[in-house]
Design an enzyme around this catalytic site. Structure first.
Site, PDB file in Angstrom:
ATOM      1  N   GLY A 112      38.951  -7.019 -22.756  1.00  0.00           N
ATOM      2  CA  GLY A 112      37.708  -6.452 -22.249  1.00  0.00           C
ATOM      3  C   GLY A 112      38.001  -5.345 -21.257  1.00  0.00           C
ATOM      4  O   GLY A 112      39.073  -4.731 -21.285  1.00  0.00           O
ATOM      5  N   CYS A 141      39.594   0.636 -27.679  1.00  0.00           N
ATOM      6  CA  CYS A 141      40.436   0.933 -26.512  1.00  0.00           C
ATOM      7  C   CYS A 141      41.576   1.883 -26.877  1.00  0.00           C
ATOM      8  O   CYS A 141      42.175   2.476 -25.996  1.00  0.00           O
ATOM      9  CB  CYS A 141      40.961  -0.349 -25.892  1.00  0.00           C
ATOM     10  N   GLU A 165      44.215  -7.645 -22.212  1.00  0.00           N
ATOM     11  CA  GLU A 165      44.222  -6.431 -23.036  1.00  0.00           C
ATOM     12  C   GLU A 165      42.998  -5.637 -22.598  1.00  0.00           C
ATOM     13  O   GLU A 165      41.870  -6.022 -22.895  1.00  0.00           O
ATOM     14  CB  GLU A 165      44.190  -6.837 -24.521  1.00  0.00           C
ATOM     15  N   GLU A 172      37.202   5.918 -19.273  1.00  0.00           N
ATOM     16  CA  GLU A 172      37.171   5.576 -20.690  1.00  0.00           C
ATOM     17  C   GLU A 172      35.763   5.910 -21.219  1.00  0.00           C
ATOM     18  O   GLU A 172      34.773   5.583 -20.569  1.00  0.00           O
ATOM     19  CB  GLU A 172      37.453   4.074 -20.822  1.00  0.00           C
TER      20      GLU A 172
HETATM   21  P1  ADP Z   1      32.338  -4.414 -21.786  1.00  0.00           P
HETATM   22  O1  ADP Z   1      31.926  -3.716 -20.526  1.00  0.00           O
HETATM   23  O2  ADP Z   1      33.043  -3.553 -22.741  1.00  0.00           O
HETATM   24  O3  ADP Z   1      31.278  -5.269 -22.406  1.00  0.00           O
HETATM   25  P2  ADP Z   1      33.455  -6.698 -20.474  1.00  0.00           P
HETATM   26  O4  ADP Z   1      34.785  -6.763 -19.821  1.00  0.00           O
HETATM   27  O5  ADP Z   1      32.240  -6.776 -19.613  1.00  0.00           O
HETATM   28  O6  ADP Z   1      33.497  -5.394 -21.345  1.00  0.00           O
HETATM   29  O7  ADP Z   1      33.330  -7.844 -21.582  1.00  0.00           O
HETATM   30  C1  ADP Z   1      34.404  -8.382 -22.283  1.00  0.00           C
HETATM   31  C2  ADP Z   1      34.301  -9.890 -22.259  1.00  0.00           C
HETATM   32  O8  ADP Z   1      34.374 -10.312 -20.904  1.00  0.00           O
HETATM   33  C3  ADP Z   1      32.983 -10.453 -22.801  1.00  0.00           C
HETATM   34  O9  ADP Z   1      33.226 -11.663 -23.483  1.00  0.00           O
HETATM   35  C4  ADP Z   1      32.197 -10.714 -21.541  1.00  0.00           C
HETATM   36  O10 ADP Z   1      31.223 -11.725 -21.704  1.00  0.00           O
HETATM   37  C5  ADP Z   1      33.298 -11.171 -20.605  1.00  0.00           C
HETATM   38  N1  ADP Z   1      33.007 -11.055 -19.171  1.00  0.00           N
HETATM   39  C6  ADP Z   1      32.271 -10.130 -18.517  1.00  0.00           C
HETATM   40  N2  ADP Z   1      32.231 -10.396 -17.184  1.00  0.00           N
HETATM   41  C7  ADP Z   1      32.960 -11.522 -16.989  1.00  0.00           C
HETATM   42  C8  ADP Z   1      33.301 -12.321 -15.837  1.00  0.00           C
HETATM   43  N3  ADP Z   1      32.895 -12.008 -14.612  1.00  0.00           N
HETATM   44  N4  ADP Z   1      34.075 -13.417 -16.034  1.00  0.00           N
HETATM   45  C9  ADP Z   1      34.507 -13.741 -17.262  1.00  0.00           C
HETATM   46  N5  ADP Z   1      34.220 -13.041 -18.371  1.00  0.00           N
HETATM   47  C10 ADP Z   1      33.465 -11.940 -18.251  1.00  0.00           C
END
Ligand code: ADP
Length: 475
Positions: A222, A278, A244, A379
């Site tokens: 993410g 990415c 990643e 990005e």
């Molecule tokens: P994007 O901005 O591209 O959606 P994120 O990093 O927010 O990327 O999301 C990638 C994954 O991380 C998703 O499964 C999302 O639900 C999860 N996610 C987002 N915030 C948190 C957090 N605070 N703790 C754990 N997982 C998270």
């Protein structure tokens, strides 16, 4: 939710909806997992770990083979769900399902090669054995942009290694995860080895995964911000973690390269998944001497990219995931134009019928990008190709390395020495040399610097789920 081998509803009756980004229509109602559900899934995974880690890798391999066969059998319906929920074209969705299934097959094979070592000692009456053992219960968090392959890229090596797993997919693509888990579950994995929770708010799962003593390892794909947050929380409890994260890939075209070939490669790669990858090129360095022909070819290709619903076979590019994604791109394009970039094509949202209810943005080409623009640093995650014309090779390499990220980079040249020398100087972990697809289940994928920690794919991918034990024997 799939917990301990059973499909379950939420204990509080809370639900949320999943939407089609091409028209914002509801696709399905999802169980909003509560804290109790997540803890129950961890319990199940912990109980299942004992047996799963003890059976032979040959036995674990059979389950992975079954799931690979099952995924191939169901590839068309899986791809359709992905197109509906994530937006990519059906052709891209099919390619992703193939890529997702590759990990199941590759790790079905690799499971049998988790070998240790037998080592001699300086003492005549001593020998050493080095053994690889599964790390334990794994908490996995996956994103929406590659909503099925990012699941198998984590799950297959973890299962092959002997770990049990709890997956939390993105709240934007839960149906893709549910359909994937139906296939995995039908492949016969013992109860509790694979568990799926689907909370609408990811924060709680992150907090539980990073603090619950039963979770031995966290694997996340993410954004860099969330990755950093999870890493800092995991650090407190010394949990193993693989991340990643984001990228900002340079795409360098040297003066001797075939500019037509390079422009075709770029347009194929840049607009794939509407730029939501990415490893998507985010800074395109084109030598001044081939500027006209490169720009002309790229424009000819981009004009032909028909934007529309991914289910429509004539569409070459689908919608973006949501409004937030559109706003981010608009902001970067506006900033670049204000600071002197030239708009060659696109630069606008597409909102006339039949695209009016979806999140569509035109494929876009910008030139004259400079280092003070947001697009040079942030990005983009969208269909914007930012071009920088350069004169000097040294300057191009220096600018390419001028980023906090270190995931993918691309080089176009016919000069093999230049290709190798440049490849060695670029601070990126994945490099395509005249190649727009330097990925495979057989090779490690991951980033340097702020692009992450650890690797997925290849032997390196299974090592992330193994601990090393050293045994001394007096004989
Ligand atoms: P994007 O901005 O591209 O959606 P994120 O990093 O927010 O990327 O999301 C990638 C994954 O991380 C998703 O499964 C999302 O639900 C999860 N996610 C987002 N915030 C948190 C957090 N605070 N703790 C754990 N997982 C998270």
């Amino acid at each position: 939710m799939l917990i301990n081998g059973k499909w379950k509803n939420n204990s509080n009756n809370n639900v949320f909806e999943s939407f089609d980004p091409s028209n914002q229509k509801t696709l399905g109602t999802i169980q909003d997992s509560s804290k109790a559900d997540i803890l129950e899934a961890i319990d199940a995974a912990q109980n299942a770990f004992n047996n799963w880690s003890q059976i032979t890798p040959y036995e674990r391999s059979k389950f992975l083979y079954n799931s690979w066969e099952n995924m191939i059998k169901n590839q068309d319906s899986l791809a359709r769900v992905m197109t509906l929920e994530q937006g990519k074209t059906l052709k891209s969705a099919k390619a992703e399902v193939k890529y997702a299934s590759d990990f199941l097959l590759w790790y079905a094979e690799e499971a049998k090669r988790i070998n240790g070592k037998f080592i001699t000692s300086e003492k005549a009456d001593q020998r050493f054995i080095i053994q690889k053992i599964p790390v334990g219960v794994v908490g996995a968090i996956t994103p929406w942009n590659y909503p099925i392959s990012m699941i198998t890229r984590k799950l297959a090596p973890a299962l092959a290694a002997g770990c049990s797993i709890i997956l939390k997919p993105s709240e934007l693509t839960p149906l893709c995860a549910i359909e994937t888990f139906k296939i995995l579950h039908d492949s016969g994995f013992p109860n509790g080895v694979i568990n799926l929770v689907t909370p609408s708010d990811p924060k709680e799962t992150g907090d539980i995964f990073t603090s619950d003593p039963r979770i031995a390892k966290i694997t996340f794909t993410g954004s860099t911000n969330v990755g950093r947050l999870l890493a800092s929380k995991s650090g407190k409890n010394l949990k193993r973690i693989s991340l990643e994260l984001g990228g900002h890939a340079p795409f360098i075209i040297f003066p001797d390269a075939d500019p037509v070939h390079a422009a075709k490669g770029l347009s194929a790669l840049k607009f794939l998944n509407s730029g939501q990858a990415c490893i998507s090129p985010n800074r395109i360095f084109v030598h001044e001497s081939i500027k006209e022909i490169f720009e002309k070819t790229l424009l000819e290709r981009v004009i032909k990219i028909k934007v529309g619903s991914g289910l429509d076979e004539s569409s070459k590019m689908g919608p973006l995931i949501n409004e937030k994604a559109i706003l981010k791109i608009q902001n970067q394009v506006k900033d670049a134009l204000k600071k002197g970039a030239k708009l060659i094509f696109g630069g606008k949202t597409l909102n006339s019928e039949p695209l009016d209810n979806g999140f569509f943005y035109s494929p876009t080409i910008l030139s004259g990008i400079t280092t003070n623009m947001k697009i040079f640093r942030e990005e983009t995650f969208g269909p914007v190709a930012p071009i920088i014309f350069y004169k000097d090779t040294e300057e191009a390499i220096k600018m390419a390395n001028d980023t906090e990220y270190g995931l993918a980079a691309y080089i176009y040249t016919k000069n093999i020495s230049l290709a190798i020398k440049t490849m060695e100087r670029l601070n990126f972990a994945i490099i395509g040399i005249n190649d727009v697809n330097p990925t495979s289940s057989a090779i490690p994928f991951g980033g340097m610097a702020n692009s992450g920690i650890g690797r997925e794919g290849g032997y390196e991918g299974i090592e992330e789920y193994l601990e090393t034990k050293s045994i001394g024997i007096n004989i």
